[in-house]
Write a protein that holds these residues in place. Structure first.
Motif, PDB file in Angstrom:
ATOM      1  N   LEU A   1       0.769  -1.218  -0.032  1.00 14.95           N
ATOM      2  CA  LEU A   1       0.104   0.000   0.165  1.00 14.95           C
ATOM      3  C   LEU A   1       0.663   1.138   0.009  1.00 14.95           C
ATOM      4  O   LEU A   1       1.785   1.271   0.636  1.00 14.95           O
ATOM      5  N   ASN A   2       0.420   2.136  -0.569  1.00 12.87           N
ATOM      6  CA  ASN A   2       0.969   3.690  -0.882  1.00 12.87           C
ATOM      7  C   ASN A   2       0.054   4.608  -0.208  1.00 12.87           C
ATOM      8  O   ASN A   2      -1.124   4.583  -0.617  1.00 12.87           O
ATOM      9  N   VAL A   3       0.274   5.138   0.663  1.00 11.94           N
ATOM     10  CA  VAL A   3      -0.607   6.094   1.709  1.00 11.94           C
ATOM     11  C   VAL A   3       0.157   7.555   2.078  1.00 11.94           C
ATOM     12  O   VAL A   3       1.060   7.488   2.276  1.00 11.94           O
ATOM     13  N   PRO A   4      -0.963   8.321   2.089  1.00 10.62           N
ATOM     14  CA  PRO A   4      -0.326   9.753   2.793  1.00 10.62           C
ATOM     15  C   PRO A   4       0.073   9.418   4.199  1.00 10.62           C
ATOM     16  O   PRO A   4      -0.507   8.700   5.000  1.00 10.62           O
ATOM     17  N   VAL A   5       0.545  10.409   4.771  1.00  7.73           N
ATOM     18  CA  VAL A   5       1.256  10.345   6.095  1.00  7.73           C
ATOM     19  C   VAL A   5      -0.298  10.388   7.261  1.00  7.73           C
ATOM     20  O   VAL A   5      -0.054   9.533   8.203  1.00  7.73           O
ATOM     21  N   PRO A   6      -1.123  11.281   6.928  1.00  7.94           N
ATOM     22  CA  PRO A   6      -2.226  11.156   7.857  1.00  7.94           C
ATOM     23  C   PRO A   6      -2.969  10.060   8.073  1.00  7.94           C
ATOM     24  O   PRO A   6      -3.451   9.467   9.025  1.00  7.94           O
ATOM     25  N   VAL A   7      -3.205   9.265   6.940  1.00  7.99           N
ATOM     26  CA  VAL A   7      -3.953   7.980   6.780  1.00  7.99           C
ATOM     27  C   VAL A   7      -3.084   6.786   7.649  1.00  7.99           C
ATOM     28  O   VAL A   7      -3.357   6.302   8.281  1.00  7.99           O
ATOM     29  N   ALA A   8      -1.804   6.883   7.176  1.00  7.82           N
ATOM     30  CA  ALA A   8      -0.729   6.080   8.095  1.00  7.82           C
ATOM     31  C   ALA A   8      -0.802   5.858   9.652  1.00  7.82           C
ATOM     32  O   ALA A   8      -0.692   5.081  10.241  1.00  7.82           O
ATOM     33  N   ARG A   9      -0.916   7.333   9.997  1.00  8.63           N
ATOM     34  CA  ARG A   9      -0.860   7.633  11.495  1.00  8.63           C
ATOM     35  C   ARG A   9      -2.101   7.418  12.107  1.00  8.63           C
ATOM     36  O   ARG A   9      -1.979   7.049  13.235  1.00  8.63           O
ATOM     37  N   PHE A  10      -3.181   7.921  11.304  1.00 11.79           N
ATOM     38  CA  PHE A  10      -4.603   7.823  12.203  1.00 11.79           C
ATOM     39  C   PHE A  10      -5.482   7.046  11.810  1.00 11.79           C
ATOM     40  O   PHE A  10      -6.407   6.454  12.634  1.00 11.79           O
ATOM     41  N   VAL A  11      -5.359   6.473  10.678  1.00 11.58           N
ATOM     42  CA  VAL A  11      -6.456   5.831  10.031  1.00 11.58           C
ATOM     43  C   VAL A  11      -6.185   4.028  10.023  1.00 11.58           C
ATOM     44  O   VAL A  11      -6.623   3.147  10.435  1.00 11.58           O
ATOM     45  N   LEU A  12      -4.922   3.838   9.369  1.00  8.40           N
ATOM     46  CA  LEU A  12      -4.416   2.154   9.253  1.00  8.40           C
ATOM     47  C   LEU A  12      -4.196   1.527  10.597  1.00  8.40           C
ATOM     48  O   LEU A  12      -4.326   0.297  10.525  1.00  8.40           O
ATOM     49  N   PRO A  13      -3.603   2.300  11.785  1.00 10.18           N
ATOM     50  CA  PRO A  13      -3.230   1.388  12.831  1.00 10.18           C
ATOM     51  C   PRO A  13      -4.032   0.342  13.163  1.00 10.18           C
ATOM     52  O   PRO A  13      -4.171  -0.884  13.573  1.00 10.18           O
ATOM     53  N   ASP A  14      -5.502   0.832  13.421  1.00  2.22           N
ATOM     54  CA  ASP A  14      -6.773   0.239  14.112  1.00  2.22           C
ATOM     55  C   ASP A  14      -7.028  -0.917  12.854  1.00  2.22           C
ATOM     56  O   ASP A  14      -7.306  -2.014  13.363  1.00  2.22           O
ATOM     57  N   LEU A  15      -7.396  -0.347  11.651  1.00  2.00           N
ATOM     58  CA  LEU A  15      -7.479  -1.161  10.678  1.00  2.00           C
ATOM     59  C   LEU A  15      -6.875  -2.343  10.554  1.00  2.00           C
ATOM     60  O   LEU A  15      -7.333  -3.620  10.315  1.00  2.00           O
ATOM     61  N   LEU A  16      -5.367  -2.016  10.434  1.00  2.07           N
ATOM     62  CA  LEU A  16      -4.628  -3.209  10.036  1.00  2.07           C
ATOM     63  C   LEU A  16      -4.276  -4.223  11.275  1.00  2.07           C
ATOM     64  O   LEU A  16      -4.047  -5.432  11.101  1.00  2.07           O
ATOM     65  N   SER A  17      -4.457  -3.580  12.420  1.00  2.00           N
ATOM     66  CA  SER A  17      -4.462  -4.713  13.661  1.00  2.00           C
ATOM     67  C   SER A  17      -5.659  -5.641  13.638  1.00  2.00           C
ATOM     68  O   SER A  17      -5.347  -6.719  13.388  1.00  2.00           O
ATOM     69  N   ARG A  18      -6.738  -5.110  13.116  1.00  2.00           N
ATOM     70  CA  ARG A  18      -7.866  -6.170  13.028  1.00  2.00           C
ATOM     71  C   ARG A  18      -7.826  -7.087  11.871  1.00  2.00           C
ATOM     72  O   ARG A  18      -7.982  -8.223  11.828  1.00  2.00           O
ATOM     73  N   PHE A  19      -7.415  -6.318  10.695  1.00  2.00           N
ATOM     74  CA  PHE A  19      -7.261  -6.913   9.468  1.00  2.00           C
ATOM     75  C   PHE A  19      -6.186  -8.285   9.506  1.00  2.00           C
ATOM     76  O   PHE A  19      -6.434  -9.365   9.137  1.00  2.00           O
ATOM     77  N   LEU A  20      -5.213  -7.844   9.995  1.00  2.00           N
ATOM     78  CA  LEU A  20      -3.920  -8.950  10.092  1.00  2.00           C
ATOM     79  C   LEU A  20      -4.244 -10.041  11.107  1.00  2.00           C
ATOM     80  O   LEU A  20      -3.780 -11.242  10.792  1.00  2.00           O
TER      81      LEU A  20
END
Length: 301
Positions: A98-117
């Motif tokens: 994935l290629n993402v902007p900094v705000p998305v990496a910091r505030f959106v992905l942590p919770d989503l990826l934790s549950r996805f993985l």
């Protein structure tokens, strides 16, 4: 030229990727001599030497490099097709890039990826932070995350993260005591405005909205930076007025280190989208991530 055996073609690519016959043979579960025979047969079918062989190394010839460059996309599609077989047994396998902007990496992905993985233990995720508008598919990523204004029209877009976001303006209490509190964007002239310098070199503009009216204020001040953290720290230390994603300022606004200003002029906008090429074969990790987002209650755009 005889029609080459596709199995020999795949083995030739494996030798180049592994850097030699012995390493490739280990991953393929065959002997190095058998692997060498397959590559020699391919060279004979094509009438071209594809590999330079020495006692120390195996490297592709110019013809071999050209062939591999053309073959790699097709081989990746074949590999992805086999990965998709795992979808049928609900076991996606592989790497999602994935290629993402900094705000998305910091505030959106942590919770989503934790549950996805946790749902898909056989999937790996590689995330690169990038705020520039690049062709992420051509750059080798499975998907990107961007905001609506920068999405290509031929992409499929899936909402990800909050559906509405906004920029907020703020300054340290000490700064406002010393320089006054602006009540209108037009009063920002003469203030120290902390600018955001994009990777492209462009300086972002403060854009305010109210009642259908938009006002743009070019930042002028002692500091311009591409670092959100540096800009936030500068604002907290009283160096000027900041205007940025609300998520970056939640804590200093909550604890009083920053004071909100011009609240009725803050610009709001649609949240980010995961996007990918609709005409490409979808690797099983990407398919699983898209299905995961849909299961979160979000619909395709």
């Amino acid at each position: 030229m005889r029609q080459p055996n596709l199995s020999d073609v795949a083995l030739f690519a494996a030798v180049v990727e592994a850097g030699g016959f012995r390493a490739a043979a280990q991953t393929r579960g065959m002997s190095a001599s058998s692997l060498s025979d397959c590559v020699r047969r391919l060279e004979g079918d094509l009438g071209l030497r594809l590999l330079n062989r020495t006692t120390r190394s195996v490297t592709p010839t110019t013809a071999g490099e050209r062939l591999l460059e053309r073959l790699r996309p097709a081989l990746e599609e074949i590999h992805a097709a086999f990965n998709d077989l795992d979808d049928e047994s609900q076991r996606p396998v592989g790497t999602l890039k994935l290629n993402v902007p900094v705000p998305v990496a910091r505030f959106v992905l942590p919770d989503l990826l934790s549950r996805f993985l946790k749902l898909y233990p056989a999937v790996n995720v590689e995330v690169v932070m990038d705020n520039t508008f690049i062709d992420v598919i051509a750059a080798g990523y499975d998907a990107g995350v961007r905001y609506e204004e920068s999405l290509a029209k031929d992409m499929i877009a899936i909402p990800i993260g909050p559906r509405r976001q906004r920029f907020v303006a703020a300054a340290a209490p000490a700064y406002l005591d010393a320089h006054g509190t602006p009540r209108h964007p037009g009063e920002l002239t003469g203030h120290q405005l902390l600018g955001h310098r994009f990777e492209s070199g462009k300086l972002g503009v403060f854009e305010f909205e109210k009642d259908g009216r938009t006002l743009r204020v070019p930042p002028q001040g002692q500091l311009a930076t591409s670092s959100h953290d540096l800009k936030t720290s500068a604002a907290i230390n009283g160096l000027g007025i900041i205007y940025t994603f609300e998520d970056f300022l939640r804590e200093p606004l909550a604890d009083g280190r920053l004071t909100p200003i011009l609240e009725d002029w803050w610009q709001s906008f649609d949240g980010p989208f995961l996007y990918y090429h609709g005409r490409r074969h979808m690797p099983s990790p990407l398919r699983a991530f898209v299905d995961f987002l849909k299961a979160e209650g979000r619909e395709p755009a």
